[in-house]
Design a protein around this motif. Structure first.
Motif, short mmCIF file in Angstrom:
data_model
loop_
_atom_site.label_atom_id
_atom_site.label_comp_id
_atom_site.label_asym_id
_atom_site.label_seq_id
_atom_site.Cartn_x
_atom_site.Cartn_y
_atom_site.Cartn_z
N ILE A 106 0.84 -1.20 0.00
CA ILE A 106 0.00 0.00 0.00
C ILE A 106 0.87 1.25 0.00
CG2 ILE A 106 -1.59 1.37 1.41
CD1 ILE A 106 -2.86 -1.31 2.30
N GLU A 107 1.90 1.26 0.83
CA GLU A 107 2.78 2.42 0.91
C GLU A 107 3.50 2.67 -0.41
OE1 GLU A 107 3.38 4.82 3.20
OE2 GLU A 107 1.61 4.00 4.18
N LYS A 108 3.90 1.61 -1.08
CA LYS A 108 4.63 1.78 -2.35
C LYS A 108 3.72 2.31 -3.45
CE LYS A 108 8.45 -1.41 -1.58
NZ LYS A 108 9.22 -2.59 -2.06
N ILE A 109 2.49 1.84 -3.49
CA ILE A 109 1.54 2.37 -4.48
C ILE A 109 1.21 3.82 -4.14
CG2 ILE A 109 -0.78 2.16 -5.44
CD1 ILE A 109 -0.61 -0.86 -4.91
N LYS A 110 1.03 4.09 -2.86
CA LYS A 110 0.76 5.47 -2.42
C LYS A 110 1.89 6.40 -2.84
CE LYS A 110 0.46 8.23 1.80
NZ LYS A 110 0.51 8.19 3.29
N GLU A 111 3.13 5.95 -2.69
CA GLU A 111 4.28 6.77 -3.06
C GLU A 111 4.29 7.06 -4.56
OE1 GLU A 111 7.47 9.11 -3.18
OE2 GLU A 111 6.35 8.50 -1.39
N LEU A 161 7.98 -3.11 -8.04
CA LEU A 161 7.97 -2.70 -6.64
C LEU A 161 8.62 -3.72 -5.71
CD1 LEU A 161 4.34 -1.25 -6.42
CD2 LEU A 161 6.48 -0.01 -6.77
N GLY A 162 9.02 -4.86 -6.25
CA GLY A 162 9.64 -5.89 -5.43
C GLY A 162 8.66 -6.55 -4.47
N LEU A 163 7.43 -6.77 -4.96
CA LEU A 163 6.38 -7.34 -4.13
C LEU A 163 5.90 -8.66 -4.71
CD1 LEU A 163 4.26 -4.08 -3.82
CD2 LEU A 163 5.69 -5.03 -2.00
N SER A 164 5.28 -9.46 -3.86
CA SER A 164 4.62 -10.65 -4.38
C SER A 164 3.31 -10.22 -5.02
CB SER A 164 4.34 -11.64 -3.25
OG SER A 164 3.33 -11.14 -2.39
N VAL A 223 -4.20 -3.52 -3.65
CA VAL A 223 -5.13 -2.93 -4.62
C VAL A 223 -6.56 -3.02 -4.11
CG1 VAL A 223 -6.16 -3.28 -6.91
CG2 VAL A 223 -3.67 -3.26 -6.64
N ARG A 224 -6.90 -4.17 -3.51
CA ARG A 224 -8.24 -4.34 -2.96
C ARG A 224 -8.50 -3.30 -1.86
NH1 ARG A 224 -7.87 -9.39 -1.79
NH2 ARG A 224 -8.76 -10.13 -3.73
N ALA A 225 -7.51 -3.12 -0.96
CA ALA A 225 -7.67 -2.15 0.13
C ALA A 225 -7.80 -0.72 -0.40
CB ALA A 225 -6.48 -2.25 1.09
N ILE A 269 -11.17 2.38 -0.36
CA ILE A 269 -11.16 3.78 0.08
C ILE A 269 -11.10 4.73 -1.12
CG2 ILE A 269 -10.22 3.30 2.36
CD1 ILE A 269 -7.47 4.21 1.29
N ARG A 270 -11.48 4.22 -2.30
CA ARG A 270 -11.69 5.02 -3.50
C ARG A 270 -10.42 5.66 -4.05
NH1 ARG A 270 -15.84 2.59 -2.46
NH2 ARG A 270 -17.96 3.44 -2.52
N VAL A 271 -9.26 5.07 -3.75
CA VAL A 271 -8.01 5.55 -4.35
C VAL A 271 -7.81 4.89 -5.70
CG1 VAL A 271 -5.49 5.62 -4.10
CG2 VAL A 271 -6.97 6.09 -2.13
N LEU A 272 -8.16 3.62 -5.79
CA LEU A 272 -8.06 2.87 -7.04
C LEU A 272 -9.44 2.39 -7.47
CD1 LEU A 272 -4.88 0.67 -6.35
CD2 LEU A 272 -5.01 2.86 -7.57
#
Length: 223
Positions: free
Chosen positions: A8-13, A36-39, A47-49, A53-56
């Motif tokens: 979440i933090e990496k997408i936010k950034e 992003l070096g994520l699974s 993405v679901r989270a 909250i209407r960010v994605l």
């Protein structure tokens, strides 16, 4: 930090830095996870989270997009959270409303148009002198929503709209139990409207404060 929180933090950034802008489509899941070096699983959870909250905006068969990030859209989550309030926290919501709504009403005094003022007056006239509690509360919500909307501040408007749930319940309780609440509410609405017509921001602020404080004082007495 949990892997989902990290995702979440990496997408936010990416959004905050401008790498992803409102309306942009996110890269394919496999590509973004690698970047992003994520699974893929932790990315999917993030993405679901963020969609909740209407960010994605996840569009089936089309991909995932950054929303408009409009304050009104993002603050929809506030209304959802506020709905879980306990009855003993209603006073705290009213206190916040007493801080914000008079300021919005004062701002509206400089911006609200004559046609909007006429709509407010017509609605008060149509309500009559002895409306039911349900009609009064519905009219009260609409009256203040229109005025706050005229402030021109969408963040303030969204915040106050999100706070309306618990304070609406308080207004219903008061309407059912307190003597002369209908006449007092209508009088205060007329006073606010007069101040707005006079373009008197401080009078509008003062009457809005009185209006909200009367509900708050009653609730303190009965709780």
């Amino acid at each position: 930090m949990a892997v989902t929180d990290e995702a979440i933090e990496k997408i936010k950034e990416m959004i905050v830095s401008g790498a992803l802008r409102p309306g942009d489509r996110l890269p394919r899941e496999s590509e973004l996870a690698a970047e992003l070096g994520l699974s893929r699983n932790s990315l999917r959870e993030a993405v679901r989270a963020l969609s909740l909250i209407r960010v994605l905006d996840v569009r089936q068969g089309d991909g995932t997009y950054v929303t408009s990030l409009d304050p009104r859209l993002l603050l929809e989550a506030l209304s959802f959270v506020v709905d879980f309030h306990r009855d003993d926290t209603v006073l705290e919501f009213l206190a916040v409303r007493r801080i914000l709504e008079p300021a919005a009403t004062a701002m509206a005094a400089h911006r609200i148009g004559a046609a909007d003022l006429d709509v407010l007056e017509a609605a008060l006239d149509a309500l009559g002198a002895e409306p039911s509690v349900d009609d009064l509360v519905a009219a009260d919500l609409d009256f203040h929503r229109r005025i706050v909307g005229a402030s021109g501040n969408t963040v303030l408007c969204s915040l106050l709209d999100g706070l309306s749930g618990p304070t609406t319940r308080a207004r219903v309780w008061r309407g059912l139990t307190q003597e002369d609440v209908v006449g007092r509410t209508l009088y205060e609405h007329r006073a606010i409207l007069t101040a707005l017509r006079d373009r008197d921001a401080e009078a509008a602020r003062s009457w809005a404060t009185v209006h909200i404080a009367s509900v708050e004082q009653w609730l303190r007495a009965v709780l």
